[in-house]
Design an enzyme around this catalytic site. Structure first.
Site, PDB file in Angstrom:
ATOM      1  N   GLU A 308      34.830  -9.830 -10.140  1.00 23.44           N
ATOM      2  CA  GLU A 308      35.299 -10.653 -11.280  1.00 23.44           C
ATOM      3  C   GLU A 308      36.185 -11.803 -10.849  1.00 23.44           C
ATOM      4  OE1 GLU A 308      37.523  -8.503 -14.230  1.00 23.44           O
ATOM      5  OE2 GLU A 308      36.029  -6.917 -14.447  1.00 23.44           O
ATOM      6  N   ALA A 309      36.248 -12.131  -9.568  1.00 25.43           N
ATOM      7  CA  ALA A 309      37.200 -13.119  -9.035  1.00 25.43           C
ATOM      8  C   ALA A 309      38.637 -12.632  -9.112  1.00 25.43           C
ATOM      9  CB  ALA A 309      37.073 -14.489  -9.727  1.00 25.43           C
TER      10      ALA A 309
END
Lengths: 342, 342
Positions: A308-309
């Site tokens: 998800e970064a």
């Protein structure tokens, strides 16, 4: 540097990568010169210090800017999920995209904590890629489209780009791609991902080894490996990394899947990721192997393995702090602070 | 919990440490329960996850707050600087305090980057402590005063306290104090500090060994070691750590000198630092040895060795991000995200 056209083929993308802009050495030199006279012993800020030079070199300006941090999360589905390689059902990809859009996921909180704008890019979730244990993940057209979607997601008005992904089954794709690019097998590259159990890990290793056997004689280099073994979000990350380089935007790469997408560029040109830093070392064991292959030392090591970064957004705070010190600190002369005795 | 009175003697301070409040287990339990249902695989945020429980337990509330981050930097001068143990002249302590007050130092930029309020507390810079190679650093009155100045510097309206220090010669004092508390000699505990050369490092080791010999038979326990071998900023840090515990404020400890001041409390009571996290592992080798003794795993390892609370301010961004995820993320039920297959 002109903005590159979206590629019409894998070979057009390869040509685009070959022509990527290089470091701005004048900006880098200006950063080094300023860093050396700031009111601290030389080197006392450790890894924060070279970040200013890195950002200046790739932004092509001094001082480097750090106001506009953007996070882009690419999401996609994977045919290989049918092999039972994840602890979660494939429906979770779309559910998590909805959660990102509603503001309820970790990346929403982490983007907010660092003041970053978040963009979520779902890539044809209704159409999973081919099951890599029996067929290529993508047609050339699909892979080229994903590269282009990654490129198009990069906003030129960005000082630092954090890249990440979401996709049930994608650590299996990432592991298979790494094995194709760098050697090694399913046992070497596979890990628990979202937290698969022992039987699931065995299925994951077997799926990777099957995929490697099916595609062993395909040839065609790193882009063909990306097309056959990767996924839409991995290709989009490769596209975004290249577009960021043209737009003079330094990049933070998140974890294993993100680095695997970027690794396809590194396999084309070992300087292709010089405008990228590894945000963190994931708990996923393959990520450590991959970072070693890429010659990258991550900024953080906090045992994260979410994707998800999330690690990239967290590390953006480190980069911002580094650039704030570089920009805002007084010099010895300005502050009237004595220099070393020796 | 009532605010403790400022101590009138070292023994009064020891009594105050013995009575420090304990964890709030109900708040901790509430944090664990919420963390378990947030939309991520269990454990996927790695070291971010237990931070919520830690902050809840020590703030004594759930959810824990993280709006008001404060940085306090204590500065002092050291008689042992006359032994040639630093690369910089002793005048730099006051010059750097002026730089902090003018906003030109690294800690100003790093506090600003995380939105923290910065307080600088110079401790009688005009009166260096005694040269520990020949006499105690402080009288009991001076040490008690410094403990009290540290306690008084803690503002109760704080969600997270970052502690740091500045003082030419203070890595020598910290190394001597660590040796007295934990064993080992100048060679084990001394490092380059601000960047002393080979001859300077030899002088530093010799100064530490001389100090250990002079004070070897003094007895009196950790507080007496702090008085004889430490310094005003080390004592102030010990006082601030204790006051934060009473005020239910979690603490981030910066580097070697800060941890050495806090270590005097740990030597009194091995739970005395449970409300503290080690922000980072400094490049100063003694810090790694000390963290091992304290049983602390630092959040960051970026090769920093500046002091000034620089690592603590940087790590405050990690703590804030962790608490934002804990507070803001949706649960599986709220987001309609499927849980694990198994």
């Amino acid at each position: 540097m002109t903005k590159p056209q979206l590629p019409s083929s894998l070979s057009a993308f390869r040509a685009l990568v070959a022509e990527m802009p290089r470091r701005d050495e004048a900006a880098a030199q200006a950063a080094r010169a300023r860093e050396a006279v700031l009111t601290k012993p030389a080197g006392a800020l450790g890894r924060l210090e070279p970040i200013a030079e890195w950002a200046a070199a790739w932004q092509g300006r001094h001082p480097p800017a750090i106001e506009r941090i953007r996070v882009v999360v690419f999401a996609a589905n994977h045919g290989v999920a049918a092999q039972g390689v994840s602890a979660y059902p494939a429906a979770v990809t779309a559910q998590m995209v909805a959660n990102f859009e509603a503001g309820g996921a970790a990346i929403n909180a982490l983007s907010g904590a660092v003041g970053a704008a978040l963009k979520v890019v779902p890539l044809h979730l209704e159409a999973p890629t081919g099951d890599i244990t029996v067929e290529p993940a993508m047609s050339e057209a699909a892979c080229v489209a994903a590269l282009g979607e990654g490129m198009a997601a990069v906003d030129a008005e960005t000082d630092l780009l954090c890249l990440g992904e979401m996709g049930i089954g994608n650590t299996t794709a990432a592991a298979a791609l790494c094995a194709a690019l760098f050697g090694g097998d399913g046992t070497h590259w596979a890990g628990p991902g979202t937290g698969v159990d022992v039987a699931g890990l065995a299925r994951k290793r077997a799926a990777i080894d099957s995929a490697l056997a099916v595609h062993a004689d395909a040839g065609g280099g790193p882009m063909e490996a990306l097309r056959r073994l990767g996924g839409r979000e991995l290709a989009a990350i490769a596209g975004a990394v290249a577009a960021a380089r043209y737009a003079r935007i330094p990049v933070l790469l998140d974890g294993f899947v993100c680095a695997a997408g970027a690794a396809a560029l590194h396999a084309l040109d070992d300087g292709a990721l010089d405008h990228c830093l590894a945000a963190h070392r994931s708990a996923e064991p393959g990520h450590g192997h991959l970072l070693q292959r890429l010659g990258m030392t991550p900024l953080l090591e906090l045992g994260m393995r979410l994707g998800e970064a999330s690690g990239a957004a967290l590390a953006a705070g480190i980069v911002r702090a580094a650039l704030r010190t570089h920009g805002a600190m007084a010099t010895f002369a300005e502050a009237g602070v004595s220099e070393r005795d020796d």
